[in-house]
Design an enzyme around this catalytic site. Structure first.
Site, PDB file in Angstrom:
ATOM      1  N   GLY A  56      21.523 -28.950 133.302  1.00 14.76           N
ATOM      2  CA  GLY A  56      21.895 -30.325 133.634  1.00 14.76           C
ATOM      3  C   GLY A  56      22.033 -30.527 135.135  1.00 14.76           C
ATOM      4  CB  ALA A  57      23.749 -31.111 137.742  1.00 16.55           C
ATOM      5  CG  HIS A  96      17.499 -30.806 141.334  1.00 19.92           C
ATOM      6  ND1 HIS A  96      16.238 -30.276 141.253  1.00 19.92           N
ATOM      7  CD2 HIS A  96      18.349 -29.767 141.145  1.00 19.92           C
ATOM      8  CE1 HIS A  96      16.317 -28.977 141.055  1.00 19.92           C
ATOM      9  NE2 HIS A  96      17.579 -28.634 140.973  1.00 19.92           N
ATOM     10  CG  HIS A 122      16.280 -29.790 136.847  1.00 17.46           C
ATOM     11  ND1 HIS A 122      17.353 -30.076 137.659  1.00 17.46           N
ATOM     12  CD2 HIS A 122      16.470 -28.525 136.409  1.00 17.46           C
ATOM     13  CE1 HIS A 122      18.158 -29.026 137.704  1.00 17.46           C
ATOM     14  NE2 HIS A 122      17.646 -28.066 136.958  1.00 17.46           N
ATOM     15  N   GLY A 161      11.470 -23.206 137.443  1.00 19.00           N
ATOM     16  CA  GLY A 161      11.147 -23.398 138.857  1.00 19.00           C
ATOM     17  C   GLY A 161      11.080 -22.076 139.599  1.00 19.00           C
ATOM     18  CG  ASP A 186      16.827 -20.228 140.181  1.00 19.32           C
ATOM     19  OD1 ASP A 186      17.898 -19.750 140.559  1.00 19.32           O
ATOM     20  OD2 ASP A 186      16.618 -21.459 140.092  1.00 19.32           O
ATOM     21  CD  GLN A 243      16.635 -18.503 135.901  1.00 21.42           C
ATOM     22  OE1 GLN A 243      17.832 -18.361 135.741  1.00 21.42           O
ATOM     23  NE2 GLN A 243      16.086 -19.704 136.059  1.00 21.42           N
ATOM     24  CB  VAL A 246      10.889 -29.863 144.007  1.00 24.10           C
ATOM     25  CG1 VAL A 246      10.972 -31.267 144.588  1.00 24.10           C
ATOM     26  CG2 VAL A 246       9.802 -29.793 142.938  1.00 24.10           C
ATOM     27  CB  SER A 271      19.916 -25.942 144.441  1.00 17.33           C
ATOM     28  OG  SER A 271      21.029 -25.376 143.773  1.00 17.33           O
TER      29      SER A 271
HETATM   30  O1  PAF Z   1      17.908 -21.885 135.953  1.00 18.59           O
HETATM   31  C1  PAF Z   1      18.769 -22.361 135.191  1.00 18.59           C
HETATM   32  O2  PAF Z   1      19.138 -23.538 135.252  1.00 18.59           O
HETATM   33  C2  PAF Z   1      19.422 -21.451 134.156  1.00 18.59           C
HETATM   34  O3  PAF Z   1      19.576 -20.152 134.641  1.00 18.59           O
HETATM   35  C3  PAF Z   1      18.685 -21.460 132.802  1.00 18.59           C
HETATM   36  C4  PAF Z   1      17.274 -20.911 132.935  1.00 18.59           C
HETATM   37  C5  PAF Z   1      18.617 -22.878 132.254  1.00 18.59           C
HETATM   38  C6  PAF Z   1      19.438 -20.592 131.789  1.00 18.59           C
HETATM   39  O4  PAF Z   1      20.737 -21.035 131.582  1.00 18.59           O
END
Ligand code: PAF
Length: 279
Positions: free
Chosen positions: A31-32, A34, A37, A148, A151, A154, A177, A186
């Site tokens: 959420g939150a 930007h 996303h 994205g 990260d 990740q 972005v 972020s």
């Molecule tokens: O990148 C994120 O916002 C979080 O780490 C994710 C991938 C949604 C997992 O909670």
């Protein structure tokens, strides 16, 4: 646009899409939302018939001393933004739907999750991320899931996890972005004070300079040393600035060691920023 709150309902809704022969894209978020996303959502819409966006602030990826309680939550604005993009489903479980009483399983990723970058500073993080992302992938069973590149580690960890666990999904990464001044978008940028916000774009500027010095032949250790000093001079507390192999995240000593990615994490006041670029 439907908002779904239980695992059984999201499974049923996604099964109906599949039964109709429709492809599904999942955009996992906390959420939150930007512009980063929303770029993932736009790409998801181009690639698949149906788009599911999950909104779940995942307690399993926060250490007790981190910002789970204060992580930005912007439900009404998120709903408005996703509705403007005509997303099909918002999957927004509560903590007890995701982790019911008695929940006792946690993925322990290695490989790109143990290379001494984010994992060195947030040792609990990738276990929590992979556990929740695996659950989301199994609940929605999407054809693709989008993340994205901001990260970057990740993205690599989630890609390895889906492959290792034979989860039939294509993980798609999208370039970071940025704000006009270069700051990577972020949700945590909301924590920055006015003076910190003014200093924050330094991180991207230094990364770009470092990359161009490496490209023009400056030895990698020298380029990194100069850039680390610049970041600290700008008022950051540096966690790391590293040059790594862009695919494996293994340390590299020169450009000849493979495609190079520069990755940085640094703190400005109480805000921890991460960023990365290719060389
Ligand atoms: O990148 C994120 O916002 C979080 O780490 C994710 C991938 C949604 C997992 O909670």
């Amino acid at each position: 646009m439907r908002v779904i709150r239980t695992v059984a309902t999201v499974r049923r809704a996604c099964a109906r899409f599949r039964d109709a022969g429709e492809s599904i894209a999942l955009v996992p978020t906390m959420g939150a939302l930007h512009a980063g996303h929303l770029a993932l959502v736009r790409l998801a819409k181009r690639r698949c018939d149906r788009v599911v966006v999950s909104i779940f602030v995942n307690p399993a990826q926060f250490a007790p001393n981190e910002d789970f309680g204060s992580y930005p939550r912007a439900w009404d604005a998120d709903l408005a933004a996703l509705s403007a993009l005509a997303v099909d489903l918002i999957w927004a479980p509560g903590v007890r739907d995701m982790y019911p009483e008695g929940f006792a399983t946690r993925i322990e990723p290695a490989g790109p999750a143990k290379v001494g970058l984010e994992d060195a500073f947030r040792p609990h993080f990738f276990g929590g991320v992979t556990t929740v992302v695996a659950k989301l992938l199994l609940q929605v069973a999407p054809d693709i899931a989008l993340f994205g590149e901001k990260d970057y580690q990740q993205l690599k960890v989630v890609t390895a996890m889906a492959k290792d666990l034979d989860i039939p999904v294509k993980i798609v990464g999208l370039p970071t972005v940025r704000e006009k001044d270069g700051l990577a978008m972020s949700s945590r940028n909301a924590y920055l004070s006015a003076s910190e916000r003014a200093a924050a774009p330094t991180l991207h500027r230094v990364l770009k300079d470092c990359a161009s010095h490496i490209k023009t032949g400056r030895p990698l250790p020298d380029a990194l040393a100069v850039s680390r000093a610049q970041i600290e001079r700008a008022g950051f507390v540096l966690d790391y600035l590293e040059a790594r192999h862009a695919d494996t995240l293994a340390p590299v000593m020169s450009r000849k060691d493979g495609p190079v990615r520069l990755l940085v994490a640094a703190r400005l006041g109480r805000t921890r920023l991460i960023d990365n670029i290719g060389v």
